[in-house]
Design a protein around this motif. Structure first.
Motif, PDB file in Angstrom:
ATOM      1  N   GLY A  80      -1.924   9.754  -6.701  1.00  0.00           N
ATOM      2  CA  GLY A  80      -2.031   8.541  -5.879  1.00  0.00           C
ATOM      3  C   GLY A  80      -3.029   8.671  -4.740  1.00  0.00           C
ATOM      4  O   GLY A  80      -3.301   7.699  -4.044  1.00  0.00           O
ATOM      5  N   LYS A  84       7.421  18.330  -4.328  1.00  0.00           N
ATOM      6  CA  LYS A  84       7.990  17.076  -3.816  1.00  0.00           C
ATOM      7  C   LYS A  84       9.345  16.805  -4.487  1.00  0.00           C
ATOM      8  O   LYS A  84      10.310  16.426  -3.836  1.00  0.00           O
ATOM      9  CB  LYS A  84       7.010  15.945  -4.116  1.00  0.00           C
ATOM     10  CG  LYS A  84       7.181  14.732  -3.215  1.00  0.00           C
ATOM     11  CD  LYS A  84       6.365  13.606  -3.793  1.00  0.00           C
ATOM     12  CE  LYS A  84       5.363  13.022  -2.916  1.00  0.00           C
ATOM     13  NZ  LYS A  84       4.638  11.901  -3.456  1.00  0.00           N
ATOM     14  N   ASN A 101       4.958   4.271  -7.705  1.00  0.00           N
ATOM     15  CA  ASN A 101       4.027   3.506  -6.877  1.00  0.00           C
ATOM     16  C   ASN A 101       2.943   2.898  -7.778  1.00  0.00           C
ATOM     17  O   ASN A 101       2.007   3.570  -8.210  1.00  0.00           O
ATOM     18  CB  ASN A 101       3.400   4.431  -5.831  1.00  0.00           C
ATOM     19  CG  ASN A 101       2.581   3.674  -4.807  1.00  0.00           C
ATOM     20  OD1 ASN A 101       2.217   2.519  -5.024  1.00  0.00           O
ATOM     21  ND2 ASN A 101       2.277   4.328  -3.693  1.00  0.00           N
ATOM     22  N   GLU A 116      -1.483   0.018  -6.572  1.00  0.00           N
ATOM     23  CA  GLU A 116      -2.932   0.060  -6.885  1.00  0.00           C
ATOM     24  C   GLU A 116      -3.761  -0.962  -6.102  1.00  0.00           C
ATOM     25  O   GLU A 116      -4.180  -1.994  -6.649  1.00  0.00           O
ATOM     26  CB  GLU A 116      -3.171  -0.118  -8.385  1.00  0.00           C
ATOM     27  CG  GLU A 116      -4.620   0.203  -8.767  1.00  0.00           C
ATOM     28  CD  GLU A 116      -4.758   0.557 -10.245  1.00  0.00           C
ATOM     29  OE1 GLU A 116      -5.039   1.721 -10.539  1.00  0.00           O
ATOM     30  OE2 GLU A 116      -4.584  -0.328 -11.100  1.00  0.00           O
ATOM     31  N   GLY A 130       1.163   0.152  -0.396  1.00  0.00           N
ATOM     32  CA  GLY A 130       1.014   1.351  -1.221  1.00  0.00           C
ATOM     33  C   GLY A 130       1.400   2.594  -0.431  1.00  0.00           C
ATOM     34  O   GLY A 130       1.656   3.648  -1.006  1.00  0.00           O
ATOM     35  N   ASN A 165       6.250   8.712  -6.626  1.00  0.00           N
ATOM     36  CA  ASN A 165       5.034   9.197  -7.287  1.00  0.00           C
ATOM     37  C   ASN A 165       4.231   8.034  -7.832  1.00  0.00           C
ATOM     38  O   ASN A 165       4.774   6.986  -8.166  1.00  0.00           O
ATOM     39  CB  ASN A 165       5.370  10.147  -8.441  1.00  0.00           C
ATOM     40  CG  ASN A 165       5.653  11.563  -7.981  1.00  0.00           C
ATOM     41  OD1 ASN A 165       6.682  12.134  -8.296  1.00  0.00           O
ATOM     42  ND2 ASN A 165       4.734  12.138  -7.222  1.00  0.00           N
ATOM     43  N   ASN A 166       2.969   8.309  -7.957  1.00  0.00           N
ATOM     44  CA  ASN A 166       2.016   7.352  -8.508  1.00  0.00           C
ATOM     45  C   ASN A 166       2.207   7.205 -10.035  1.00  0.00           C
ATOM     46  O   ASN A 166       2.749   8.094 -10.687  1.00  0.00           O
ATOM     47  CB  ASN A 166       0.610   7.881  -8.164  1.00  0.00           C
ATOM     48  CG  ASN A 166      -0.457   7.279  -8.993  1.00  0.00           C
ATOM     49  OD1 ASN A 166      -0.886   7.854  -9.990  1.00  0.00           O
ATOM     50  ND2 ASN A 166      -0.898   6.104  -8.605  1.00  0.00           N
ATOM     51  N   THR A 222       0.740  10.020 -12.044  1.00  0.00           N
ATOM     52  CA  THR A 222       1.515  11.258 -11.865  1.00  0.00           C
ATOM     53  C   THR A 222       2.698  11.245 -12.828  1.00  0.00           C
ATOM     54  O   THR A 222       2.918  12.196 -13.578  1.00  0.00           O
ATOM     55  CB  THR A 222       2.024  11.363 -10.410  1.00  0.00           C
ATOM     56  OG1 THR A 222       0.968  11.039  -9.509  1.00  0.00           O
ATOM     57  CG2 THR A 222       2.552  12.747 -10.102  1.00  0.00           C
TER      58      THR A 222
END
Ligand SMILES: Cc1cc2nc3c(=O)[nH]c(=O)nc-3n(C[C@H](O)[C@H](O)[C@H](O)COP(=O)(O)O)c2cc1C
Length: 606
Positions: free
Chosen positions: A166, A175, A192, A195, A283, A319-320, A323
């Motif tokens: 991210g 994490k 997350n 974007e 974000g 997390n993105n 990811t």
């Protein structure tokens, strides 16, 4: 024998006319009594060649590019009915074995240096069909994970070296560990999918093209962390992603991958979607949490970090999209396989969105460590204008501009950070000589000024004052002292802002000041914009020797600033001209030039 025909129907494909292509295929197949299944897939990354149509055989996929609706009948007649492929329209061929892709060839060499992990299914499966995901080893990683202890899964992710995609590149396993070890029964995982970076569209591609992969990653993460609920925070501007995620969630529940006692284990977990209104600041993790809680999306100071006190006050792991999407692959192939790709400190691959003046705009996935030049020139094909690349902007408004001379640096977190830019989420905006770097800095600052939530003064007012200085410079009213003030203020905004938005907002300014200071100085001292972008510094002038008096410019000029008789040279009245550039665009004789306004352009007819 042809098994199926597929049309790439992510947002990018649809924007290029894929729906019309699909409809035309449907119509002609019916009309011509051809009984071949027609299906939908996502995007394989070649956005610049869309609409894409795949003709799928047992051992081969032949992909046609720019297959607009007008070309459909010829395709059917030639390839489907007479078995004569139209060579000049083919852009890609895959050798396959069942669902495995053994080899990909493409006309541009677009895929030659790519390595697909996150995008391994994108463009190959129907995102709304869970069975197609399962047929390509989907949810296999979840079965494997459930046979391990949660701590072992965290260890695998730690060992893989996966870092957050991210932007900041924080180690994912660590994490997860923090959230697992945080006291509290109830825990959350969040995806997350906000974007917000201008020029970034990697996460959208994954969500639209392979939504189950993100769900599977989240389910495995939730098991490892001990979370019972998950949220996908996705901007409402991504309606197709939301639709496909909703379908995927329902299908996963039906198959027992989500819900109570997943696959017969005593692990229960479910996912909800939260649609965001599309604010960039949302974000940021703490603002995102506030937004899910139904509050205004504003960041709060950290610590406590979301891992300790996150959503509804409970330990939360965010997390993105990318990811999460890496996780199933790592579990299926093992951490060593992932760690063997990339560089010492940046493992695996990264998906980038190539945008701006790039010749081959789209999504690419490459091993970490490839050079920027390889990505932009060998894969991306350089600029579409044919002019040399001047710079590339990485990481959106939090990132920075890297000049052409530095394109040989490897793309990994540390090397990119050293340039003053950041890896960011993966947007790469390519610029050529026609881009003014002062204007670029002003564009990104304009974005942050508008997107600042206003909570802290440095961000709210500091970025505004920076924008004002840039505006003054771009209008030719700057003085050298402005450059010093701009830089000083940039560092103050970085230091004084509460969240990442303000802390990184000055990066585009600082990097352009670092690498393109001469352009700033030209604007200030010479009152000149070399890219001829900053309107107050330029003027349009008719080259009378070349002007044929065709009158096109005069007819199209919206303010009637151009005068002249038919078949005689025309003139622009500089006092009236609004510098819209219409005359420049419509002139077929290259008889209009852009000159420096401050070099004394006269109203020549007077
Ligand atoms: C202003 C701002 C906007 C952000 N926007 C996004 C975003 O759109 N998507 C994203 O994944 N991370 C975004 N981030 C980064 C997240 O705050 C966070 O680092 C990320 O969700 C962590 O996930 P990762 O470890 O998987 O990268 C943003 C950060 C800031 C400061």
């Amino acid at each position: 024998m042809i098994k199926a025909i597929a049309v790439g129907m992510n947002s990018c494909g649809i924007a290029a006319g894929a729906k019309e292509t699909f409809n035309a295929l449907q119509r002609f197949l019916k009309e011509k009594n051809i009984n071949i299944p027609l299906k939908v897939t996502g995007c394989v990354g070649m956005c610049y060649r869309e609409p894409l149509v795949d003709i799928i055989y047992e051992d081969t996929i032949i992909t046609y590019g720019n297959l607009t609706q007008e070309k459909v009948e010829k395709l059917i007649d030639s390839h489907i009915i007479n078995n004569v492929p139209i060579q000049e329209w083919i852009v890609k061929t895959d050798k396959i074995n069942g669902t495995k892709i053994l080899e990909t060839w493409d006309v541009d060499g677009f895929f030659a240096m790519q390595k697909k992990i996150v995008l391994e299914n994108s463009g190959y499966i129907d995102p709304e069909n869970i069975d197609e995901y399962i047929a390509r080893d989907g949810y296999e990683a979840l079965r494997i994970a459930l046979k391990h202890k949660p701590e072992e899964i965290i260890e695998i992710i730690e060992k893989s070296g996966l870092r957050g995609r991210g932007g900041a590149g924080f180690p994912t396993g660590l994490k997860w560990k923090f959230t697992r070890e945080a006291p509290g029964e109830k825990k959350y995982v969040v995806c997350n999918a906000d974007e917000g970076d201008p020029g970034a569209f990697m996460d959208r591609n994954v969500l639209e093209g392979d939504p189950h992969r993100v769900l599977e990653g989240m389910i495995i993460g939730a098991y490892a962390i001990g979370a019972s609920e998950g949220y996908i925070y996705v901007r409402a501007e991504y309606p197709l992603a939301i639709k496909r995620l909703k379908i995927a969630i329902a299908q996963a529940r039906e198959k027992g991958f989500l819900g109570e006692n997943i696959l017969g284990s005593n692990f229960s977990f479910d996912i909800k979607i939260k649609e965001g209104a599309g604010a960039f600041v949302c974000g940021e993790e703490t603002a995102l949490i506030a937004s899910i809680e139904g509050k205004r999306g504003m960041p709060r100071p950290r610590p406590p970090f979301p891992a300790q006190k996150g959503l509804f006050g409970k330990p939360t792991n965010i997390n993105n999209v990318e990811t999460w999407a890496n996780v199933p692959w790592i579990i299926r192939h093992g951490p060593e396989a992932f760690a063997s790709i990339g560089t010492e400190k940046s493992k695996g691959t990264k998906v980038f969105a190539l945008a701006g003046k790039i010749s081959r705009g789209g999504n690419v996935e490459v091993p970490m460590g490839l050079s920027l030049r390889d990505i932009l020139v060998k894969i991306g094909g350089g600029t579409k204008t044919g002019k040399p690349i001047k710079a590339v902007q990485l990481g959106g408004p939090s990132g920075g501009c890297i000049p052409e001379q530095m394109l040989d640096i490897p793309v990994d977190y540390e090397s990119i950070n050293k340039t003053g830019a950041i890896m960011g989420s993966g947007g790469m905006v390519v610029m050529d000589a026609d881009t003014c770097m002062v204007d670029v800095a002003k564009f990104f600052l304009d974005f942050t000024v508008k997107e600042s939530c206003g909570k802290c003064t440095f961000c709210r007012l500091g970025t505004m004052r920076m924008w004002e200085i840039l505006d003054k410079i771009s209008k030719g009213n700057g003085v050298l002292e402005d450059l010093e003030n701009l830089e000083k203020l940039a560092y103050e905004v970085k230091a004084g802002s509460l969240c990442g938005l303000g802390q990184t907002a000055p990066n585009p300014v600082l990097t352009t000041l670092r690498y393109f200071k001469h352009e700033y100085i030209e604007h200030v001292v010479d009152k000149k914009c070399r890219a001829k972008v900053c309107k107050p510094l330029i003027a349009y002038r008719i080259i009378t020797d070349k002007c044929t008096g065709c009158t096109a410019c005069a007819r199209y000029c919206p303010v009637k600033a151009i005068t002249g008789e038919v078949r005689k040279p025309h003139y622009i009245n500089q006092d009236i001209c609004i510098k819209c550039g219409t005359c420049y665009e419509v002139c077929r004789f290259n008889a209009i030039e852009i000159v420096d306004a401050f070099q004394g352009v006269k109203n020549e007819q007077n």
